[in-house]
Each structure stands twice: as C-alpha cells, then as structure tokens.
Scaffold this motif. Structure first.
Motif, PDB file in Angstrom:
ATOM      1  N   ALA A  58       0.837  -1.209   0.000  1.00 37.64           N
ATOM      2  CA  ALA A  58       0.000   0.000   0.000  1.00 37.64           C
ATOM      3  C   ALA A  58       0.859   1.240   0.000  1.00 37.64           C
ATOM      4  CB  ALA A  58      -0.923  -0.021   1.220  1.00 37.64           C
ATOM      5  N   ARG A  59       1.966   1.237   0.749  1.00 37.11           N
ATOM      6  CA  ARG A  59       2.840   2.396   0.767  1.00 37.11           C
ATOM      7  C   ARG A  59       3.455   2.649  -0.620  1.00 37.11           C
ATOM      8  NH1 ARG A  59       3.527   4.613   5.543  1.00 37.11           N
ATOM      9  NH2 ARG A  59       3.053   3.432   7.433  1.00 37.11           N
ATOM     10  N   VAL A  60       3.831   1.612  -1.257  1.00 38.86           N
ATOM     11  CA  VAL A  60       4.392   1.761  -2.613  1.00 38.86           C
ATOM     12  C   VAL A  60       3.335   2.357  -3.544  1.00 38.86           C
ATOM     13  CG1 VAL A  60       5.258   0.522  -4.633  1.00 38.86           C
ATOM     14  CG2 VAL A  60       6.085  -0.049  -2.332  1.00 38.86           C
ATOM     15  N   GLN A  61       2.123   1.848  -3.428  1.00 40.20           N
ATOM     16  CA  GLN A  61       1.054   2.362  -4.288  1.00 40.20           C
ATOM     17  C   GLN A  61       0.740   3.829  -3.950  1.00 40.20           C
ATOM     18  OE1 GLN A  61      -2.462  -0.006  -4.191  1.00 40.20           O
ATOM     19  NE2 GLN A  61      -3.549   1.256  -5.699  1.00 40.20           N
ATOM     20  N   GLU A  62       0.791   4.107  -2.615  1.00 41.11           N
ATOM     21  CA  GLU A  62       0.539   5.497  -2.207  1.00 41.11           C
ATOM     22  C   GLU A  62       1.606   6.427  -2.798  1.00 41.11           C
ATOM     23  OE1 GLU A  62      -0.237   7.973   1.936  1.00 41.11           O
ATOM     24  OE2 GLU A  62       1.243   6.345   1.885  1.00 41.11           O
ATOM     25  N   ALA A  63       2.817   6.006  -2.712  1.00 41.63           N
ATOM     26  CA  ALA A  63       3.899   6.837  -3.243  1.00 41.63           C
ATOM     27  C   ALA A  63       3.730   7.055  -4.737  1.00 41.63           C
ATOM     28  CB  ALA A  63       5.246   6.192  -2.936  1.00 41.63           C
ATOM     29  N   ASN A  64       3.311   6.026  -5.410  1.00 40.23           N
ATOM     30  CA  ASN A  64       3.103   6.137  -6.841  1.00 40.23           C
ATOM     31  C   ASN A  64       1.974   7.140  -7.156  1.00 40.23           C
ATOM     32  OD1 ASN A  64       5.168   4.329  -7.433  1.00 40.23           O
ATOM     33  ND2 ASN A  64       3.760   2.545  -7.438  1.00 40.23           N
ATOM     34  N   LEU A  65       0.936   7.064  -6.359  1.00 34.19           N
ATOM     35  CA  LEU A  65      -0.180   7.974  -6.599  1.00 34.19           C
ATOM     36  C   LEU A  65       0.237   9.420  -6.349  1.00 34.19           C
ATOM     37  CD1 LEU A  65      -3.174   5.996  -5.049  1.00 34.19           C
ATOM     38  CD2 LEU A  65      -2.753   6.461  -7.481  1.00 34.19           C
ATOM     39  N   TRP A  66       0.957   9.632  -5.289  1.00 31.15           N
ATOM     40  CA  TRP A  66       1.406  10.990  -5.026  1.00 31.15           C
ATOM     41  C   TRP A  66       2.482  11.433  -6.031  1.00 31.15           C
ATOM     42  CZ3 TRP A  66      -1.192  14.339  -2.432  1.00 31.15           C
ATOM     43  CH2 TRP A  66      -2.036  13.932  -1.389  1.00 31.15           C
ATOM     44  N   ALA A  67       3.172  10.515  -6.521  1.00 34.02           N
ATOM     45  CA  ALA A  67       4.183  10.893  -7.524  1.00 34.02           C
ATOM     46  C   ALA A  67       3.537  11.418  -8.794  1.00 34.02           C
ATOM     47  CB  ALA A  67       5.062   9.697  -7.829  1.00 34.02           C
ATOM     48  N   ARG A  68       2.321  11.028  -8.996  1.00 30.53           N
ATOM     49  CA  ARG A  68       1.640  11.486 -10.195  1.00 30.53           C
ATOM     50  C   ARG A  68       1.091  12.920 -10.027  1.00 30.53           C
ATOM     51  NH1 ARG A  68      -2.045   6.108 -11.186  1.00 30.53           N
ATOM     52  NH2 ARG A  68      -0.301   4.619 -11.505  1.00 30.53           N
ATOM     53  N   VAL A  69       1.089  13.386  -8.815  1.00 27.96           N
ATOM     54  CA  VAL A  69       0.586  14.755  -8.576  1.00 27.96           C
ATOM     55  C   VAL A  69       1.737  15.739  -8.846  1.00 27.96           C
ATOM     56  CG1 VAL A  69      -0.341  16.358  -6.860  1.00 27.96           C
ATOM     57  CG2 VAL A  69      -1.039  13.941  -6.847  1.00 27.96           C
ATOM     58  N   PRO A  70       1.473  16.843  -9.601  1.00 30.68           N
ATOM     59  CA  PRO A  70       2.524  17.855  -9.812  1.00 30.68           C
ATOM     60  C   PRO A  70       2.886  18.489  -8.482  1.00 30.68           C
ATOM     61  CG  PRO A  70       0.738  18.146 -11.396  1.00 30.68           C
ATOM     62  CD  PRO A  70       0.264  17.167 -10.398  1.00 30.68           C
ATOM     63  N   ARG A  71       4.124  18.351  -8.028  1.00 31.72           N
ATOM     64  CA  ARG A  71       4.526  18.780  -6.713  1.00 31.72           C
ATOM     65  C   ARG A  71       4.542  20.294  -6.576  1.00 31.72           C
ATOM     66  NH1 ARG A  71       6.301  14.860  -3.486  1.00 31.72           N
ATOM     67  NH2 ARG A  71       7.520  16.336  -2.211  1.00 31.72           N
ATOM     68  N   ASP A  72       4.676  20.986  -7.720  1.00 36.39           N
ATOM     69  CA  ASP A  72       4.758  22.459  -7.651  1.00 36.39           C
ATOM     70  C   ASP A  72       3.386  23.134  -7.685  1.00 36.39           C
ATOM     71  OD1 ASP A  72       7.504  22.259  -7.585  1.00 36.39           O
ATOM     72  OD2 ASP A  72       7.693  22.417  -9.774  1.00 36.39           O
ATOM     73  N   THR A  73       2.360  22.382  -7.833  1.00 35.50           N
ATOM     74  CA  THR A  73       1.003  22.938  -7.884  1.00 35.50           C
ATOM     75  C   THR A  73       0.647  23.467  -6.522  1.00 35.50           C
ATOM     76  OG1 THR A  73       0.388  21.335  -9.585  1.00 35.50           O
ATOM     77  CG2 THR A  73      -1.402  22.417  -8.367  1.00 35.50           C
ATOM     78  N   LYS A  74       0.075  24.686  -6.509  1.00 38.65           N
ATOM     79  CA  LYS A  74      -0.308  25.355  -5.293  1.00 38.65           C
ATOM     80  C   LYS A  74      -1.692  24.889  -4.842  1.00 38.65           C
ATOM     81  CE  LYS A  74       3.063  28.533  -4.797  1.00 38.65           C
ATOM     82  NZ  LYS A  74       3.768  28.829  -3.589  1.00 38.65           N
ATOM     83  N   VAL A  75      -1.806  24.730  -3.504  1.00 36.84           N
ATOM     84  CA  VAL A  75      -3.095  24.403  -2.913  1.00 36.84           C
ATOM     85  C   VAL A  75      -3.277  25.258  -1.685  1.00 36.84           C
ATOM     86  CG1 VAL A  75      -3.138  22.031  -3.792  1.00 36.84           C
ATOM     87  CG2 VAL A  75      -2.063  22.518  -1.575  1.00 36.84           C
TER      88      VAL A  75
END
Length: 850
Positions: free
Chosen positions: A368-385
């Motif tokens: 699950a942690r590996v999958q979680e990391a993969n999912l978050w890796a797909r999010v643009p890290r520089d995007t503002k929230v």
C-alpha cells in the motif's frame, strides 16, 4: 433200608425210600396202584372214633368240674359218684352204639376222635360251664370261657372241628417221634388252624343240616385259621380306620408315591399311624426298615425335585457367551459411530498461523505504501493548494490545549501552522510542501502511540491536523488533471491510514520508540481473533481489509484450533457443551468463514452422535457388568449352586426371571433352559430344608407365596410345580408320621378258641402239677402257672397270624389297601390274589405238603 409213610386216601402206607427216586409219573402210578389194592374205605372206624371221642369229652368235662366223683373227706357221697366217662361208655355199649375200643391210627381217625371229643363236650360242658361261670379262680375262668364258646350253634361246630384238627395235629407229631409237650403243642396248633373244614363237614352226622353247618363252621372257625387271621386283620384295620366306609375312603389314598411313603403315612390317619408305630415296636427289623425308608424318602424327594432341571453351570456358560457377544456388538457400534465422527484438525499451531498472518499484513502495508507513493508521484509537486483548513485546525487545537499540555502539540504544527510561526505556511503552498507535512504528522502520530510512554493526546492532535492538510490538498480537486491526481492520492492515503494505522491492524503494527512492534507477530491472531465474539469478528474484518483473503486459511486454521480446544478434552473426549458454547460465543466471527462454520456444525453433529453412542455403550457395558443392574450378570457372577438367589433378591423376582428365561430359550441345545430349571429346583430345596432335612410344610409355604409361585412359573411347567406340591405334601406326611400317634392298645385284640383253650389249660395244669412234685401246694401253684402260660401261648398262636399280616401290611401298600377294603366290594386281580396267597393257606394244606 429206611421207609417213608404216604397218606393214601386217609390211610397211612409205608413204602421203600426208592419211591422218592421215581419220576412224577411213576410216583402217581404207584399211588394209584396202592389205592386200588386198599379197597373201599371203612367209615365205620371213623364213626367209632367219633363216638368214643364224645364219651371221652362228655364224661371228662363232668369229671373235671364234679368235685364228688371220687371219695374224700369232704365228699357227701361215701363211695363218690363215679366217673361220668365210664358211665357214658357203658350206656353206648348197652344200646349198641359203635364205639372204638382202640386208639386212632390214621389221620382221619385222629380227626374223628378229636371232633367227637369236642362235640361231646359242648352239650354237657355248656350248661355246667354256664352254671360255674361266676366262680372265681382257675375254675371260674375256665367255666366262663367254656360257657361263652359252647352255648351257641356256631360255637359248638367251631369247637368240634377245632378239636378234630387238634387231635390230628397231635397224632401227626407223635408219628414223627416228637416228645409229649410237642404233641400237645401240635394239638393246640391244629385246633387253631384247621383248613379242610368243608370236606370234614360232609362226613359228619349232625342235627344241624349240611348247608347250615357249612356256613356256621366257616364263620366260627375263621378266627383260628390262617385265612381267619386275614379276616381278623381286616376287621382290626377297618376298626382303626373308623369303619368300612372310611376305610374304603382311606384305601383310595394308598398307592405309589414320589418319595416312598408307607401306607399309613399316605393316609395320614392317626390310628393307622399308631398301628404302624405299634408294628415297629413289635418288629425291630420293620422299625429299622421304616426309619431307613424315612431318611431315604428325604433324599429321594430332593433327587426328584433336582431331576426337574439340568446343571445351572450350563445356563451360566450360555449367559456368559451371550454377554460376551453382546459386549462385542456394543463396542463395534461405538467404534463405527466414532469412526464416522468428524473432527476438524488444525494444520498449524496458533503461533505459526499468527506469524504468517502478520507477515501478510506487513506485506500488504508495504504494498500500500508503494502504491501510495506512486499515486502521489503522479501529482505535480509544484502545484499550489490552499492551507486554510490546516491552519484553522492548528489554531483551534493550540487555543484549546491547556498550558500544561502545550508540549503535546507537535512542534511541526506550531512552526508551520501556528499563529506565532515566523517562517510558517502561507495561504497557498505547493503540493510537495503539503504532502511532506502530511507524512510528517502521520509519523508523529504513530510515534506518539508507540512504546510504553504513549502520548495519545499528541497522536490525536497530529492525526487531526494531518486530516485537515489532506482536506486542503483536495480542495477543488477533480476540476483539473492535477486536482484529480491529488484526489486519488489523498483518498488512497486516507484509506491506507484507516486500514493500517487504526483498529486491530493498527495495534498489530504499532511499534515502540525503538522501532520494534509492540505485539509479537506470533500473537497476531490471539490478539485479534482469539478473543472471540464481536471482538474476534472485528479483528477478522480488519485483517481481511489489510491482507485480503490471503490470510483466510491461516485464520480458519487458527479458529479450528480454538474450536478443538473447547470441544475436546486433552484425552480426545468430545465435550458437546464446550462445542456448542464456542459456536454460540463466536457466531459473528464464524459468519466471516461460512465454510468453516458449516464444517464445525457437522463436526458437532457427528461427534454428538458418536458421544451419545459411546455414552450409551459405556452405560450398557457398565450395567451389563453390574449385578445390581443386570440379572444375567448377577446370575453368572455367583456360584452356580446359589446363582438363582439373585433373581429372588430382585425387586420383582418374576420380572427378573422372565428376563433370564427369555435369554435361556435362545439356546438351541436346550441346556441353558434346563440349567435354569435346575437352579430354581435347587432354590426350592434350599429354602425347604431345616436342621432335620427337607420340610414339607416349608416347601408348601414357599410354593404358595404369590411372587415365588409367579417366579417359578416362568421357568417350570405346571406339571413340575404340581409334582413339587405333591412332594411337599408327602414330606409333610412323612414328618407327621414320625410324631407320636395314639396308643391303639395292640395289633390284634382277638382271643383264642375258648373250648380249646380250656382243654389246653387243663392239660397244662396237669403237666404243671406233675412238675410240682406231687405235693399239694407245689402242684396247685405250678398247675396255675402252667395254665396261665398256656392261655398266653394259645393267644399268640391265633393272634400271630393277624399280627403278622398287619405287620407285613405296614410296609406293603397293596396288602394294606386290601385290608382296608371290604372283600365283598372289591374284585381281586390275579396279582393281588397271589400277594395274599401266603395268608390264605390252611394248616391242613401245610400238613399235606409234608
């Protein structure tokens, strides 16, 4: 060369002893030849002897009782009256009456002389004796007896033929060379035992008439013959029985018996028992025989009862074999039920199953942690929230936290989201920054829950702020591509946190400060499913959420072990209560494992059936071996001699007996049933025996007891029971027969021939006077003693015949019965006639045989 004397037609003929060596046919021819040579018989000699006998007795009696026939000092007749005998002889000669002047020679002449003496004494002696009957002493006694005997027609005829027999007997003894005292005894015996009276009557002149004479002679002479002895015995027997009618009734009770009772014992009549006891006193040999017969009767009774059955050991052997087969069948039934019973077996131990589940959970978490990391890796890290939700949550928590707990607020929260933060987050931050804060907060929460010094408040604050950060990252998600990626990653992280950080799995994965897991992997299932009930159900759900179905085999195996621990004892015995309790307490958890639940249900059913069968079998085997529960066990475990006692000790002996009989009848050989009958027969014998042996009263009481009778009827046929009752009745009669009976006053009370007694006592008196030496005192004394002794001897001569018959009848049922029955009312069979023949033979027949 010696000679022998033959009696040929009343004449004595001497022949050479060679006659004895002839054949029977030659002897018969020789006798016929001698008879032809003798010519016609001259009856005048007999009449002469008869008339001389009349003169002798008629005159002799008068001379006996006439005190004046000879001169003496007190005689009023100077010369005496003279002899009456001489006067009668002179009178006969004067009128031409033939009178023998010589002594009789042949047997018939002796009989005629004796008959004449008896006949001549009657008319003269009767009147004189009657006149003197009142006198005292010897003379009065003689006269009294003579008066009673001589003053009846029957008495006269009786005395005449008794006298003839007496004279013939004396002559016979004289010819044999016997001394005088033997001749006198033979005369007396002859007078008491005449057997050829009818033939003599036909040749004797009398005014009485032939037919009347014959009847009178038979009746009068009967008591003094062997045949008469039988009549005396019969009359005595009927008298003791209470008359002919009752005697006939008692006779019907005499016959064959089970134990050999004497005839008197069969009747039970006290007088007849008195007769038996009197006979035993008279005859020592008879007493010994009856006493021996009594003892043998008890033994025969026991033998007869015992013969109604076989050997009890045969019944015991059959019952033992039946019980052995029955036990084997019970054990086989239990074994089959046990073999078919399902018992789920755990493949692995609880520890192994727990370790395997723990590994599967850890593996799932890692994945699950590996999958979680993969999912978050797909999010643009520089995007503002936005950070609004996170900062508001942090401000609120900081404001609400007391000063004493300010240290519980994670430092990262105060530094990045607190109101006093100098270098904290702005209103908008990149996804990278926000995700980093989220991960840090989760880490702080896990660490706060770990170890022995847990900081639950810090963990709570960290989790709440992390949830707000996750909310900020999702704000507006789904609108843009970046938003959708953030939403997917955020949702997965939230779910992963729920599965692996909370609930049962969260506890299982919790680590200490040092990084070690607080719960050993080997206790994973024990801490989750092992508590059972709803807790176990939640634990199963949490594990299944974390590891999916991959952990189901280990969990089912673990639950199976828990079931076995509750449903079976260490020795393998099924505990139905424990099994049912487990199913009831873990119902919710078992719903997560339907196949396992069905398997355990089937195991309980089959094990219950097997357990019930085993319990029934064990009880049956126990009862089968318990004498208190099984009548067959009790019967086989005791000695064969007393095995049947167990039946009669039962609450209902008849019911117990029917059970034994039902089993015994299954023996095709019949030995078991015979042995059972033998046991019942032994019981009757034991219960009817006292210190004196078998007791008929005790036996009858036993047989009349309702429950005992019902018990005996289960095994013994009615014929045997009736036979036991008959034996009991006979045993009672046997014992009663040994009790003192009334005194009957002797066996035969009859007196001898009075006239013969008188004559014999006169002879005895004369002989006694001679023995007295001639002196008056001694002669009178010895004469009186001899006369009294002769009276006793005469009584014995006659009475011995009847007494002998009565003594013999005591031990002879056939003879006893015949004496009880009036001969005019019963037809004798040839065998009965043969039995009585020795008692019917007359003295004359015996003399002829000689």
């Amino acid at each position: 060369m010696s000679e022998i004397t033959l009696n040929v037609e009343g004449r004595r003929v001497k022949v050479d002893e060679a006659f004895l060596r002839l054949t029977p046919e030659q002897q018969e021819a020789t006798v016929e030849e001698i008879a032809a040579s003798l010519g016609p018989k001259d009856d005048s000699g007999l009449m002469g002897q008869l008339n001389q006998g009349i003169a002798n007795s008629a005159g002799g009696i008068i001379d006996l009782i006439n005190p004046f026939d000879k001169p003496h000092a007190l005689n009023p007749f100077k010369e005496g009256t003279g002899s009456a005998k001489v006067g009668i002889e002179a009178g006969m000669d004067a009128i031409g009456v033939n009178r023998a002047t010589t002594e009789p020679d042949t047997l018939m002449e002796n009989f005629a002389r004796g008959a004449g003496e008896a006949a001549g004494a009657a008319p003269v002696g009767g009147a004189v004796a009657k006149a003197l009957s009142g006198a005292g002493g010897l003379l009065g006694s003689i006269a009294d007896d003579a008066s009673q005997a001589m003053n009846t027609t029957r008495g006269v005829v009786s005395e005449m033929f008794a006298g003839g027999g007496a004279q013939a007997g004396a002559a016979h003894a004289k010819d044999a060379g016997a001394p005088e005292w033997v001749q006198q005894t033979a005369a007396i015996a002859g007078g008491a035992g005449v057997g050829a009276i009818p033939g003599a009557v036909r040749s004797t002149p009398s005014a009485i008439g032939a037919r009347k004479l014959t009847s009178a002679v038979k009746t009068a002479a009967m008591p003094y013959t062997n045949t008469g002895g039988k009549e005396v015995a019969r009359q005595r027997m009927q008298e003791l029985a209470g008359g002919p009618e009752r005697a006939a009734e008692l006779a019907r009770h005499v016959g064959p018996t089970e134990i050999g009772l004497t005839p008197a014992q069969q009747t039970g009549d006290q007088n007849l028992l008195g007769l038996e006891q009197e006979a035993m006193r008279r005859d020592p040999n008879l007493r010994a025989r009856i006493e021996q017969q009594t003892e043998q009767g008890k033994q025969v009774a026991a033998q007869n009862i015992r013969s109604m059955g076989g050997d009890p050991a045969d019944a015991q052997a059959f019952f033992n074999e039946r019980r052995k087969t029955w036990r084997e069948n019970i054990i086989g039934m239990v074994d089959r039920a046990t073999e078919g019973a399902l018992r789920p077996a755990a493949k692995n131990s609880e520890m192994i199953n727990s370790q395997e589940v723990s590994e599967k959970i850890k593996a799932a978490e890692n994945a699950a942690r590996v999958q979680e990391a993969n999912l978050w890796a797909r999010v643009p890290r520089d995007t503002k929230v936005g950070t609004t939700a996170a900062r508001q949550k942090a401000h609120a928590l900081i404001a609400q936290t007391p000063k004493a707990q300010k240290d519980d607020i994670p430092r990262v929260v105060q530094e990045l989201l607190g109101p006093t933060a100098n270098n904290g987050f702005d209103e908008f931050e990149t996804v990278g920054e926000m995700h980093g804060l989220y991960s840090k907060l989760r880490e702080v929460a896990r660490a706060a829950r770990s170890g022995n010094n847990q900081q639950r408040n810090m963990a709570r604050i960290a989790d709440e702020v992390a949830d707000a950060v996750l909310e900020d990252m999702g704000a507006g998600a789904g609108v843009t591509e970046a938003g959708r990626a953030i939403d997917n990653a955020r949702a997965f992280s939230a779910e992963m946190h729920e599965v692996f950080s909370q609930g049962v799995v969260g506890k299982l994965l919790k680590r200490s400060i040092d990084g070690d897991r607080t719960i050993d992997p080997g206790l994973t299932l024990n801490r989750s499913l092992g508590r059972g009930g709803a807790t176990g159900a939640v634990g199963a759900d949490d594990i299944q959420k974390a590891a999916g179905s991959s952990a189901d085999p280990q969990m089912e195996d673990f639950v199976t072990g828990l079931f076995n621990r509750s449903a079976f004892s260490p020795d393998g015995a099924f505990n139905q209560r424990g099994a049912l309790s487990f199913m009831r307490d873990n119902g919710e958890m078992l719903q997560r494992f339907p196949y396992l639940r069905d398997t355990l249900d089937e195991a309980i059913k089959t094990q219950t059936r097997a357990s019930n069968a085993a319990d029934r079998g064990a009880r049956a085997l126990q009862n089968a071996n318990s004498p208190a529960k099984s009548v067959t066990a009790a019967f086989t475990q005791g000695p064969s001699e007393t095995a049947i006692e167990t039946v009669f000790k039962a609450k209902r002996p008849s019911v117990a007996a029917r059970e034994l009989v039902a089993t015994a009848r299954k023996d095709a050989s019949g030995k078991a049933m015979d042995g059972l009958k033998g046991s019942f027969a032994d019981y009757v014998i034991r219960k009817s025996t006292d210190a004196n042996g078998l007791n008929g009263d005790a036996m009858l009481r036993l047989l009349q007891t309702p429950e005992t009778a019902a018990t005996l009827r289960t095994a013994l046929p009615s014929a045997d029971l009736n036979r036991m009752k008959m034996i009991g009745t006979e045993l009672r009669k046997l014992r009663d027969g040994r009790k003192a009976a009334p005194d009957i006053g002797g066996l035969s009370p009859r007196s001898p021939n009075r006239l013969i007694e008188m004559a014999a006592r006169v002879i005895a008196a004369k002989q006694g006077a001679k023995m007295g030496g001639g002196s008056s005192g001694a002669s009178i004394q010895t004469a009186n003693m001899a006369s009294s002794r002769m009276k006793g001897i005469l009584g014995s001569l006659q009475n011995d015949k009847a007494e002998k018959l009565l003594i013999d009848a005591v031990s002879d049922p056939e003879l006893f019965r015949l004496l009880l029955v009036d001969p005019g009312t019963v037809k004798l069979t040839p065998r009965q006639k043969s039995r009585l023949a020795p008692y019917f033979a007359g003295t004359a027949a015996a003399m002829g045989a000689e």
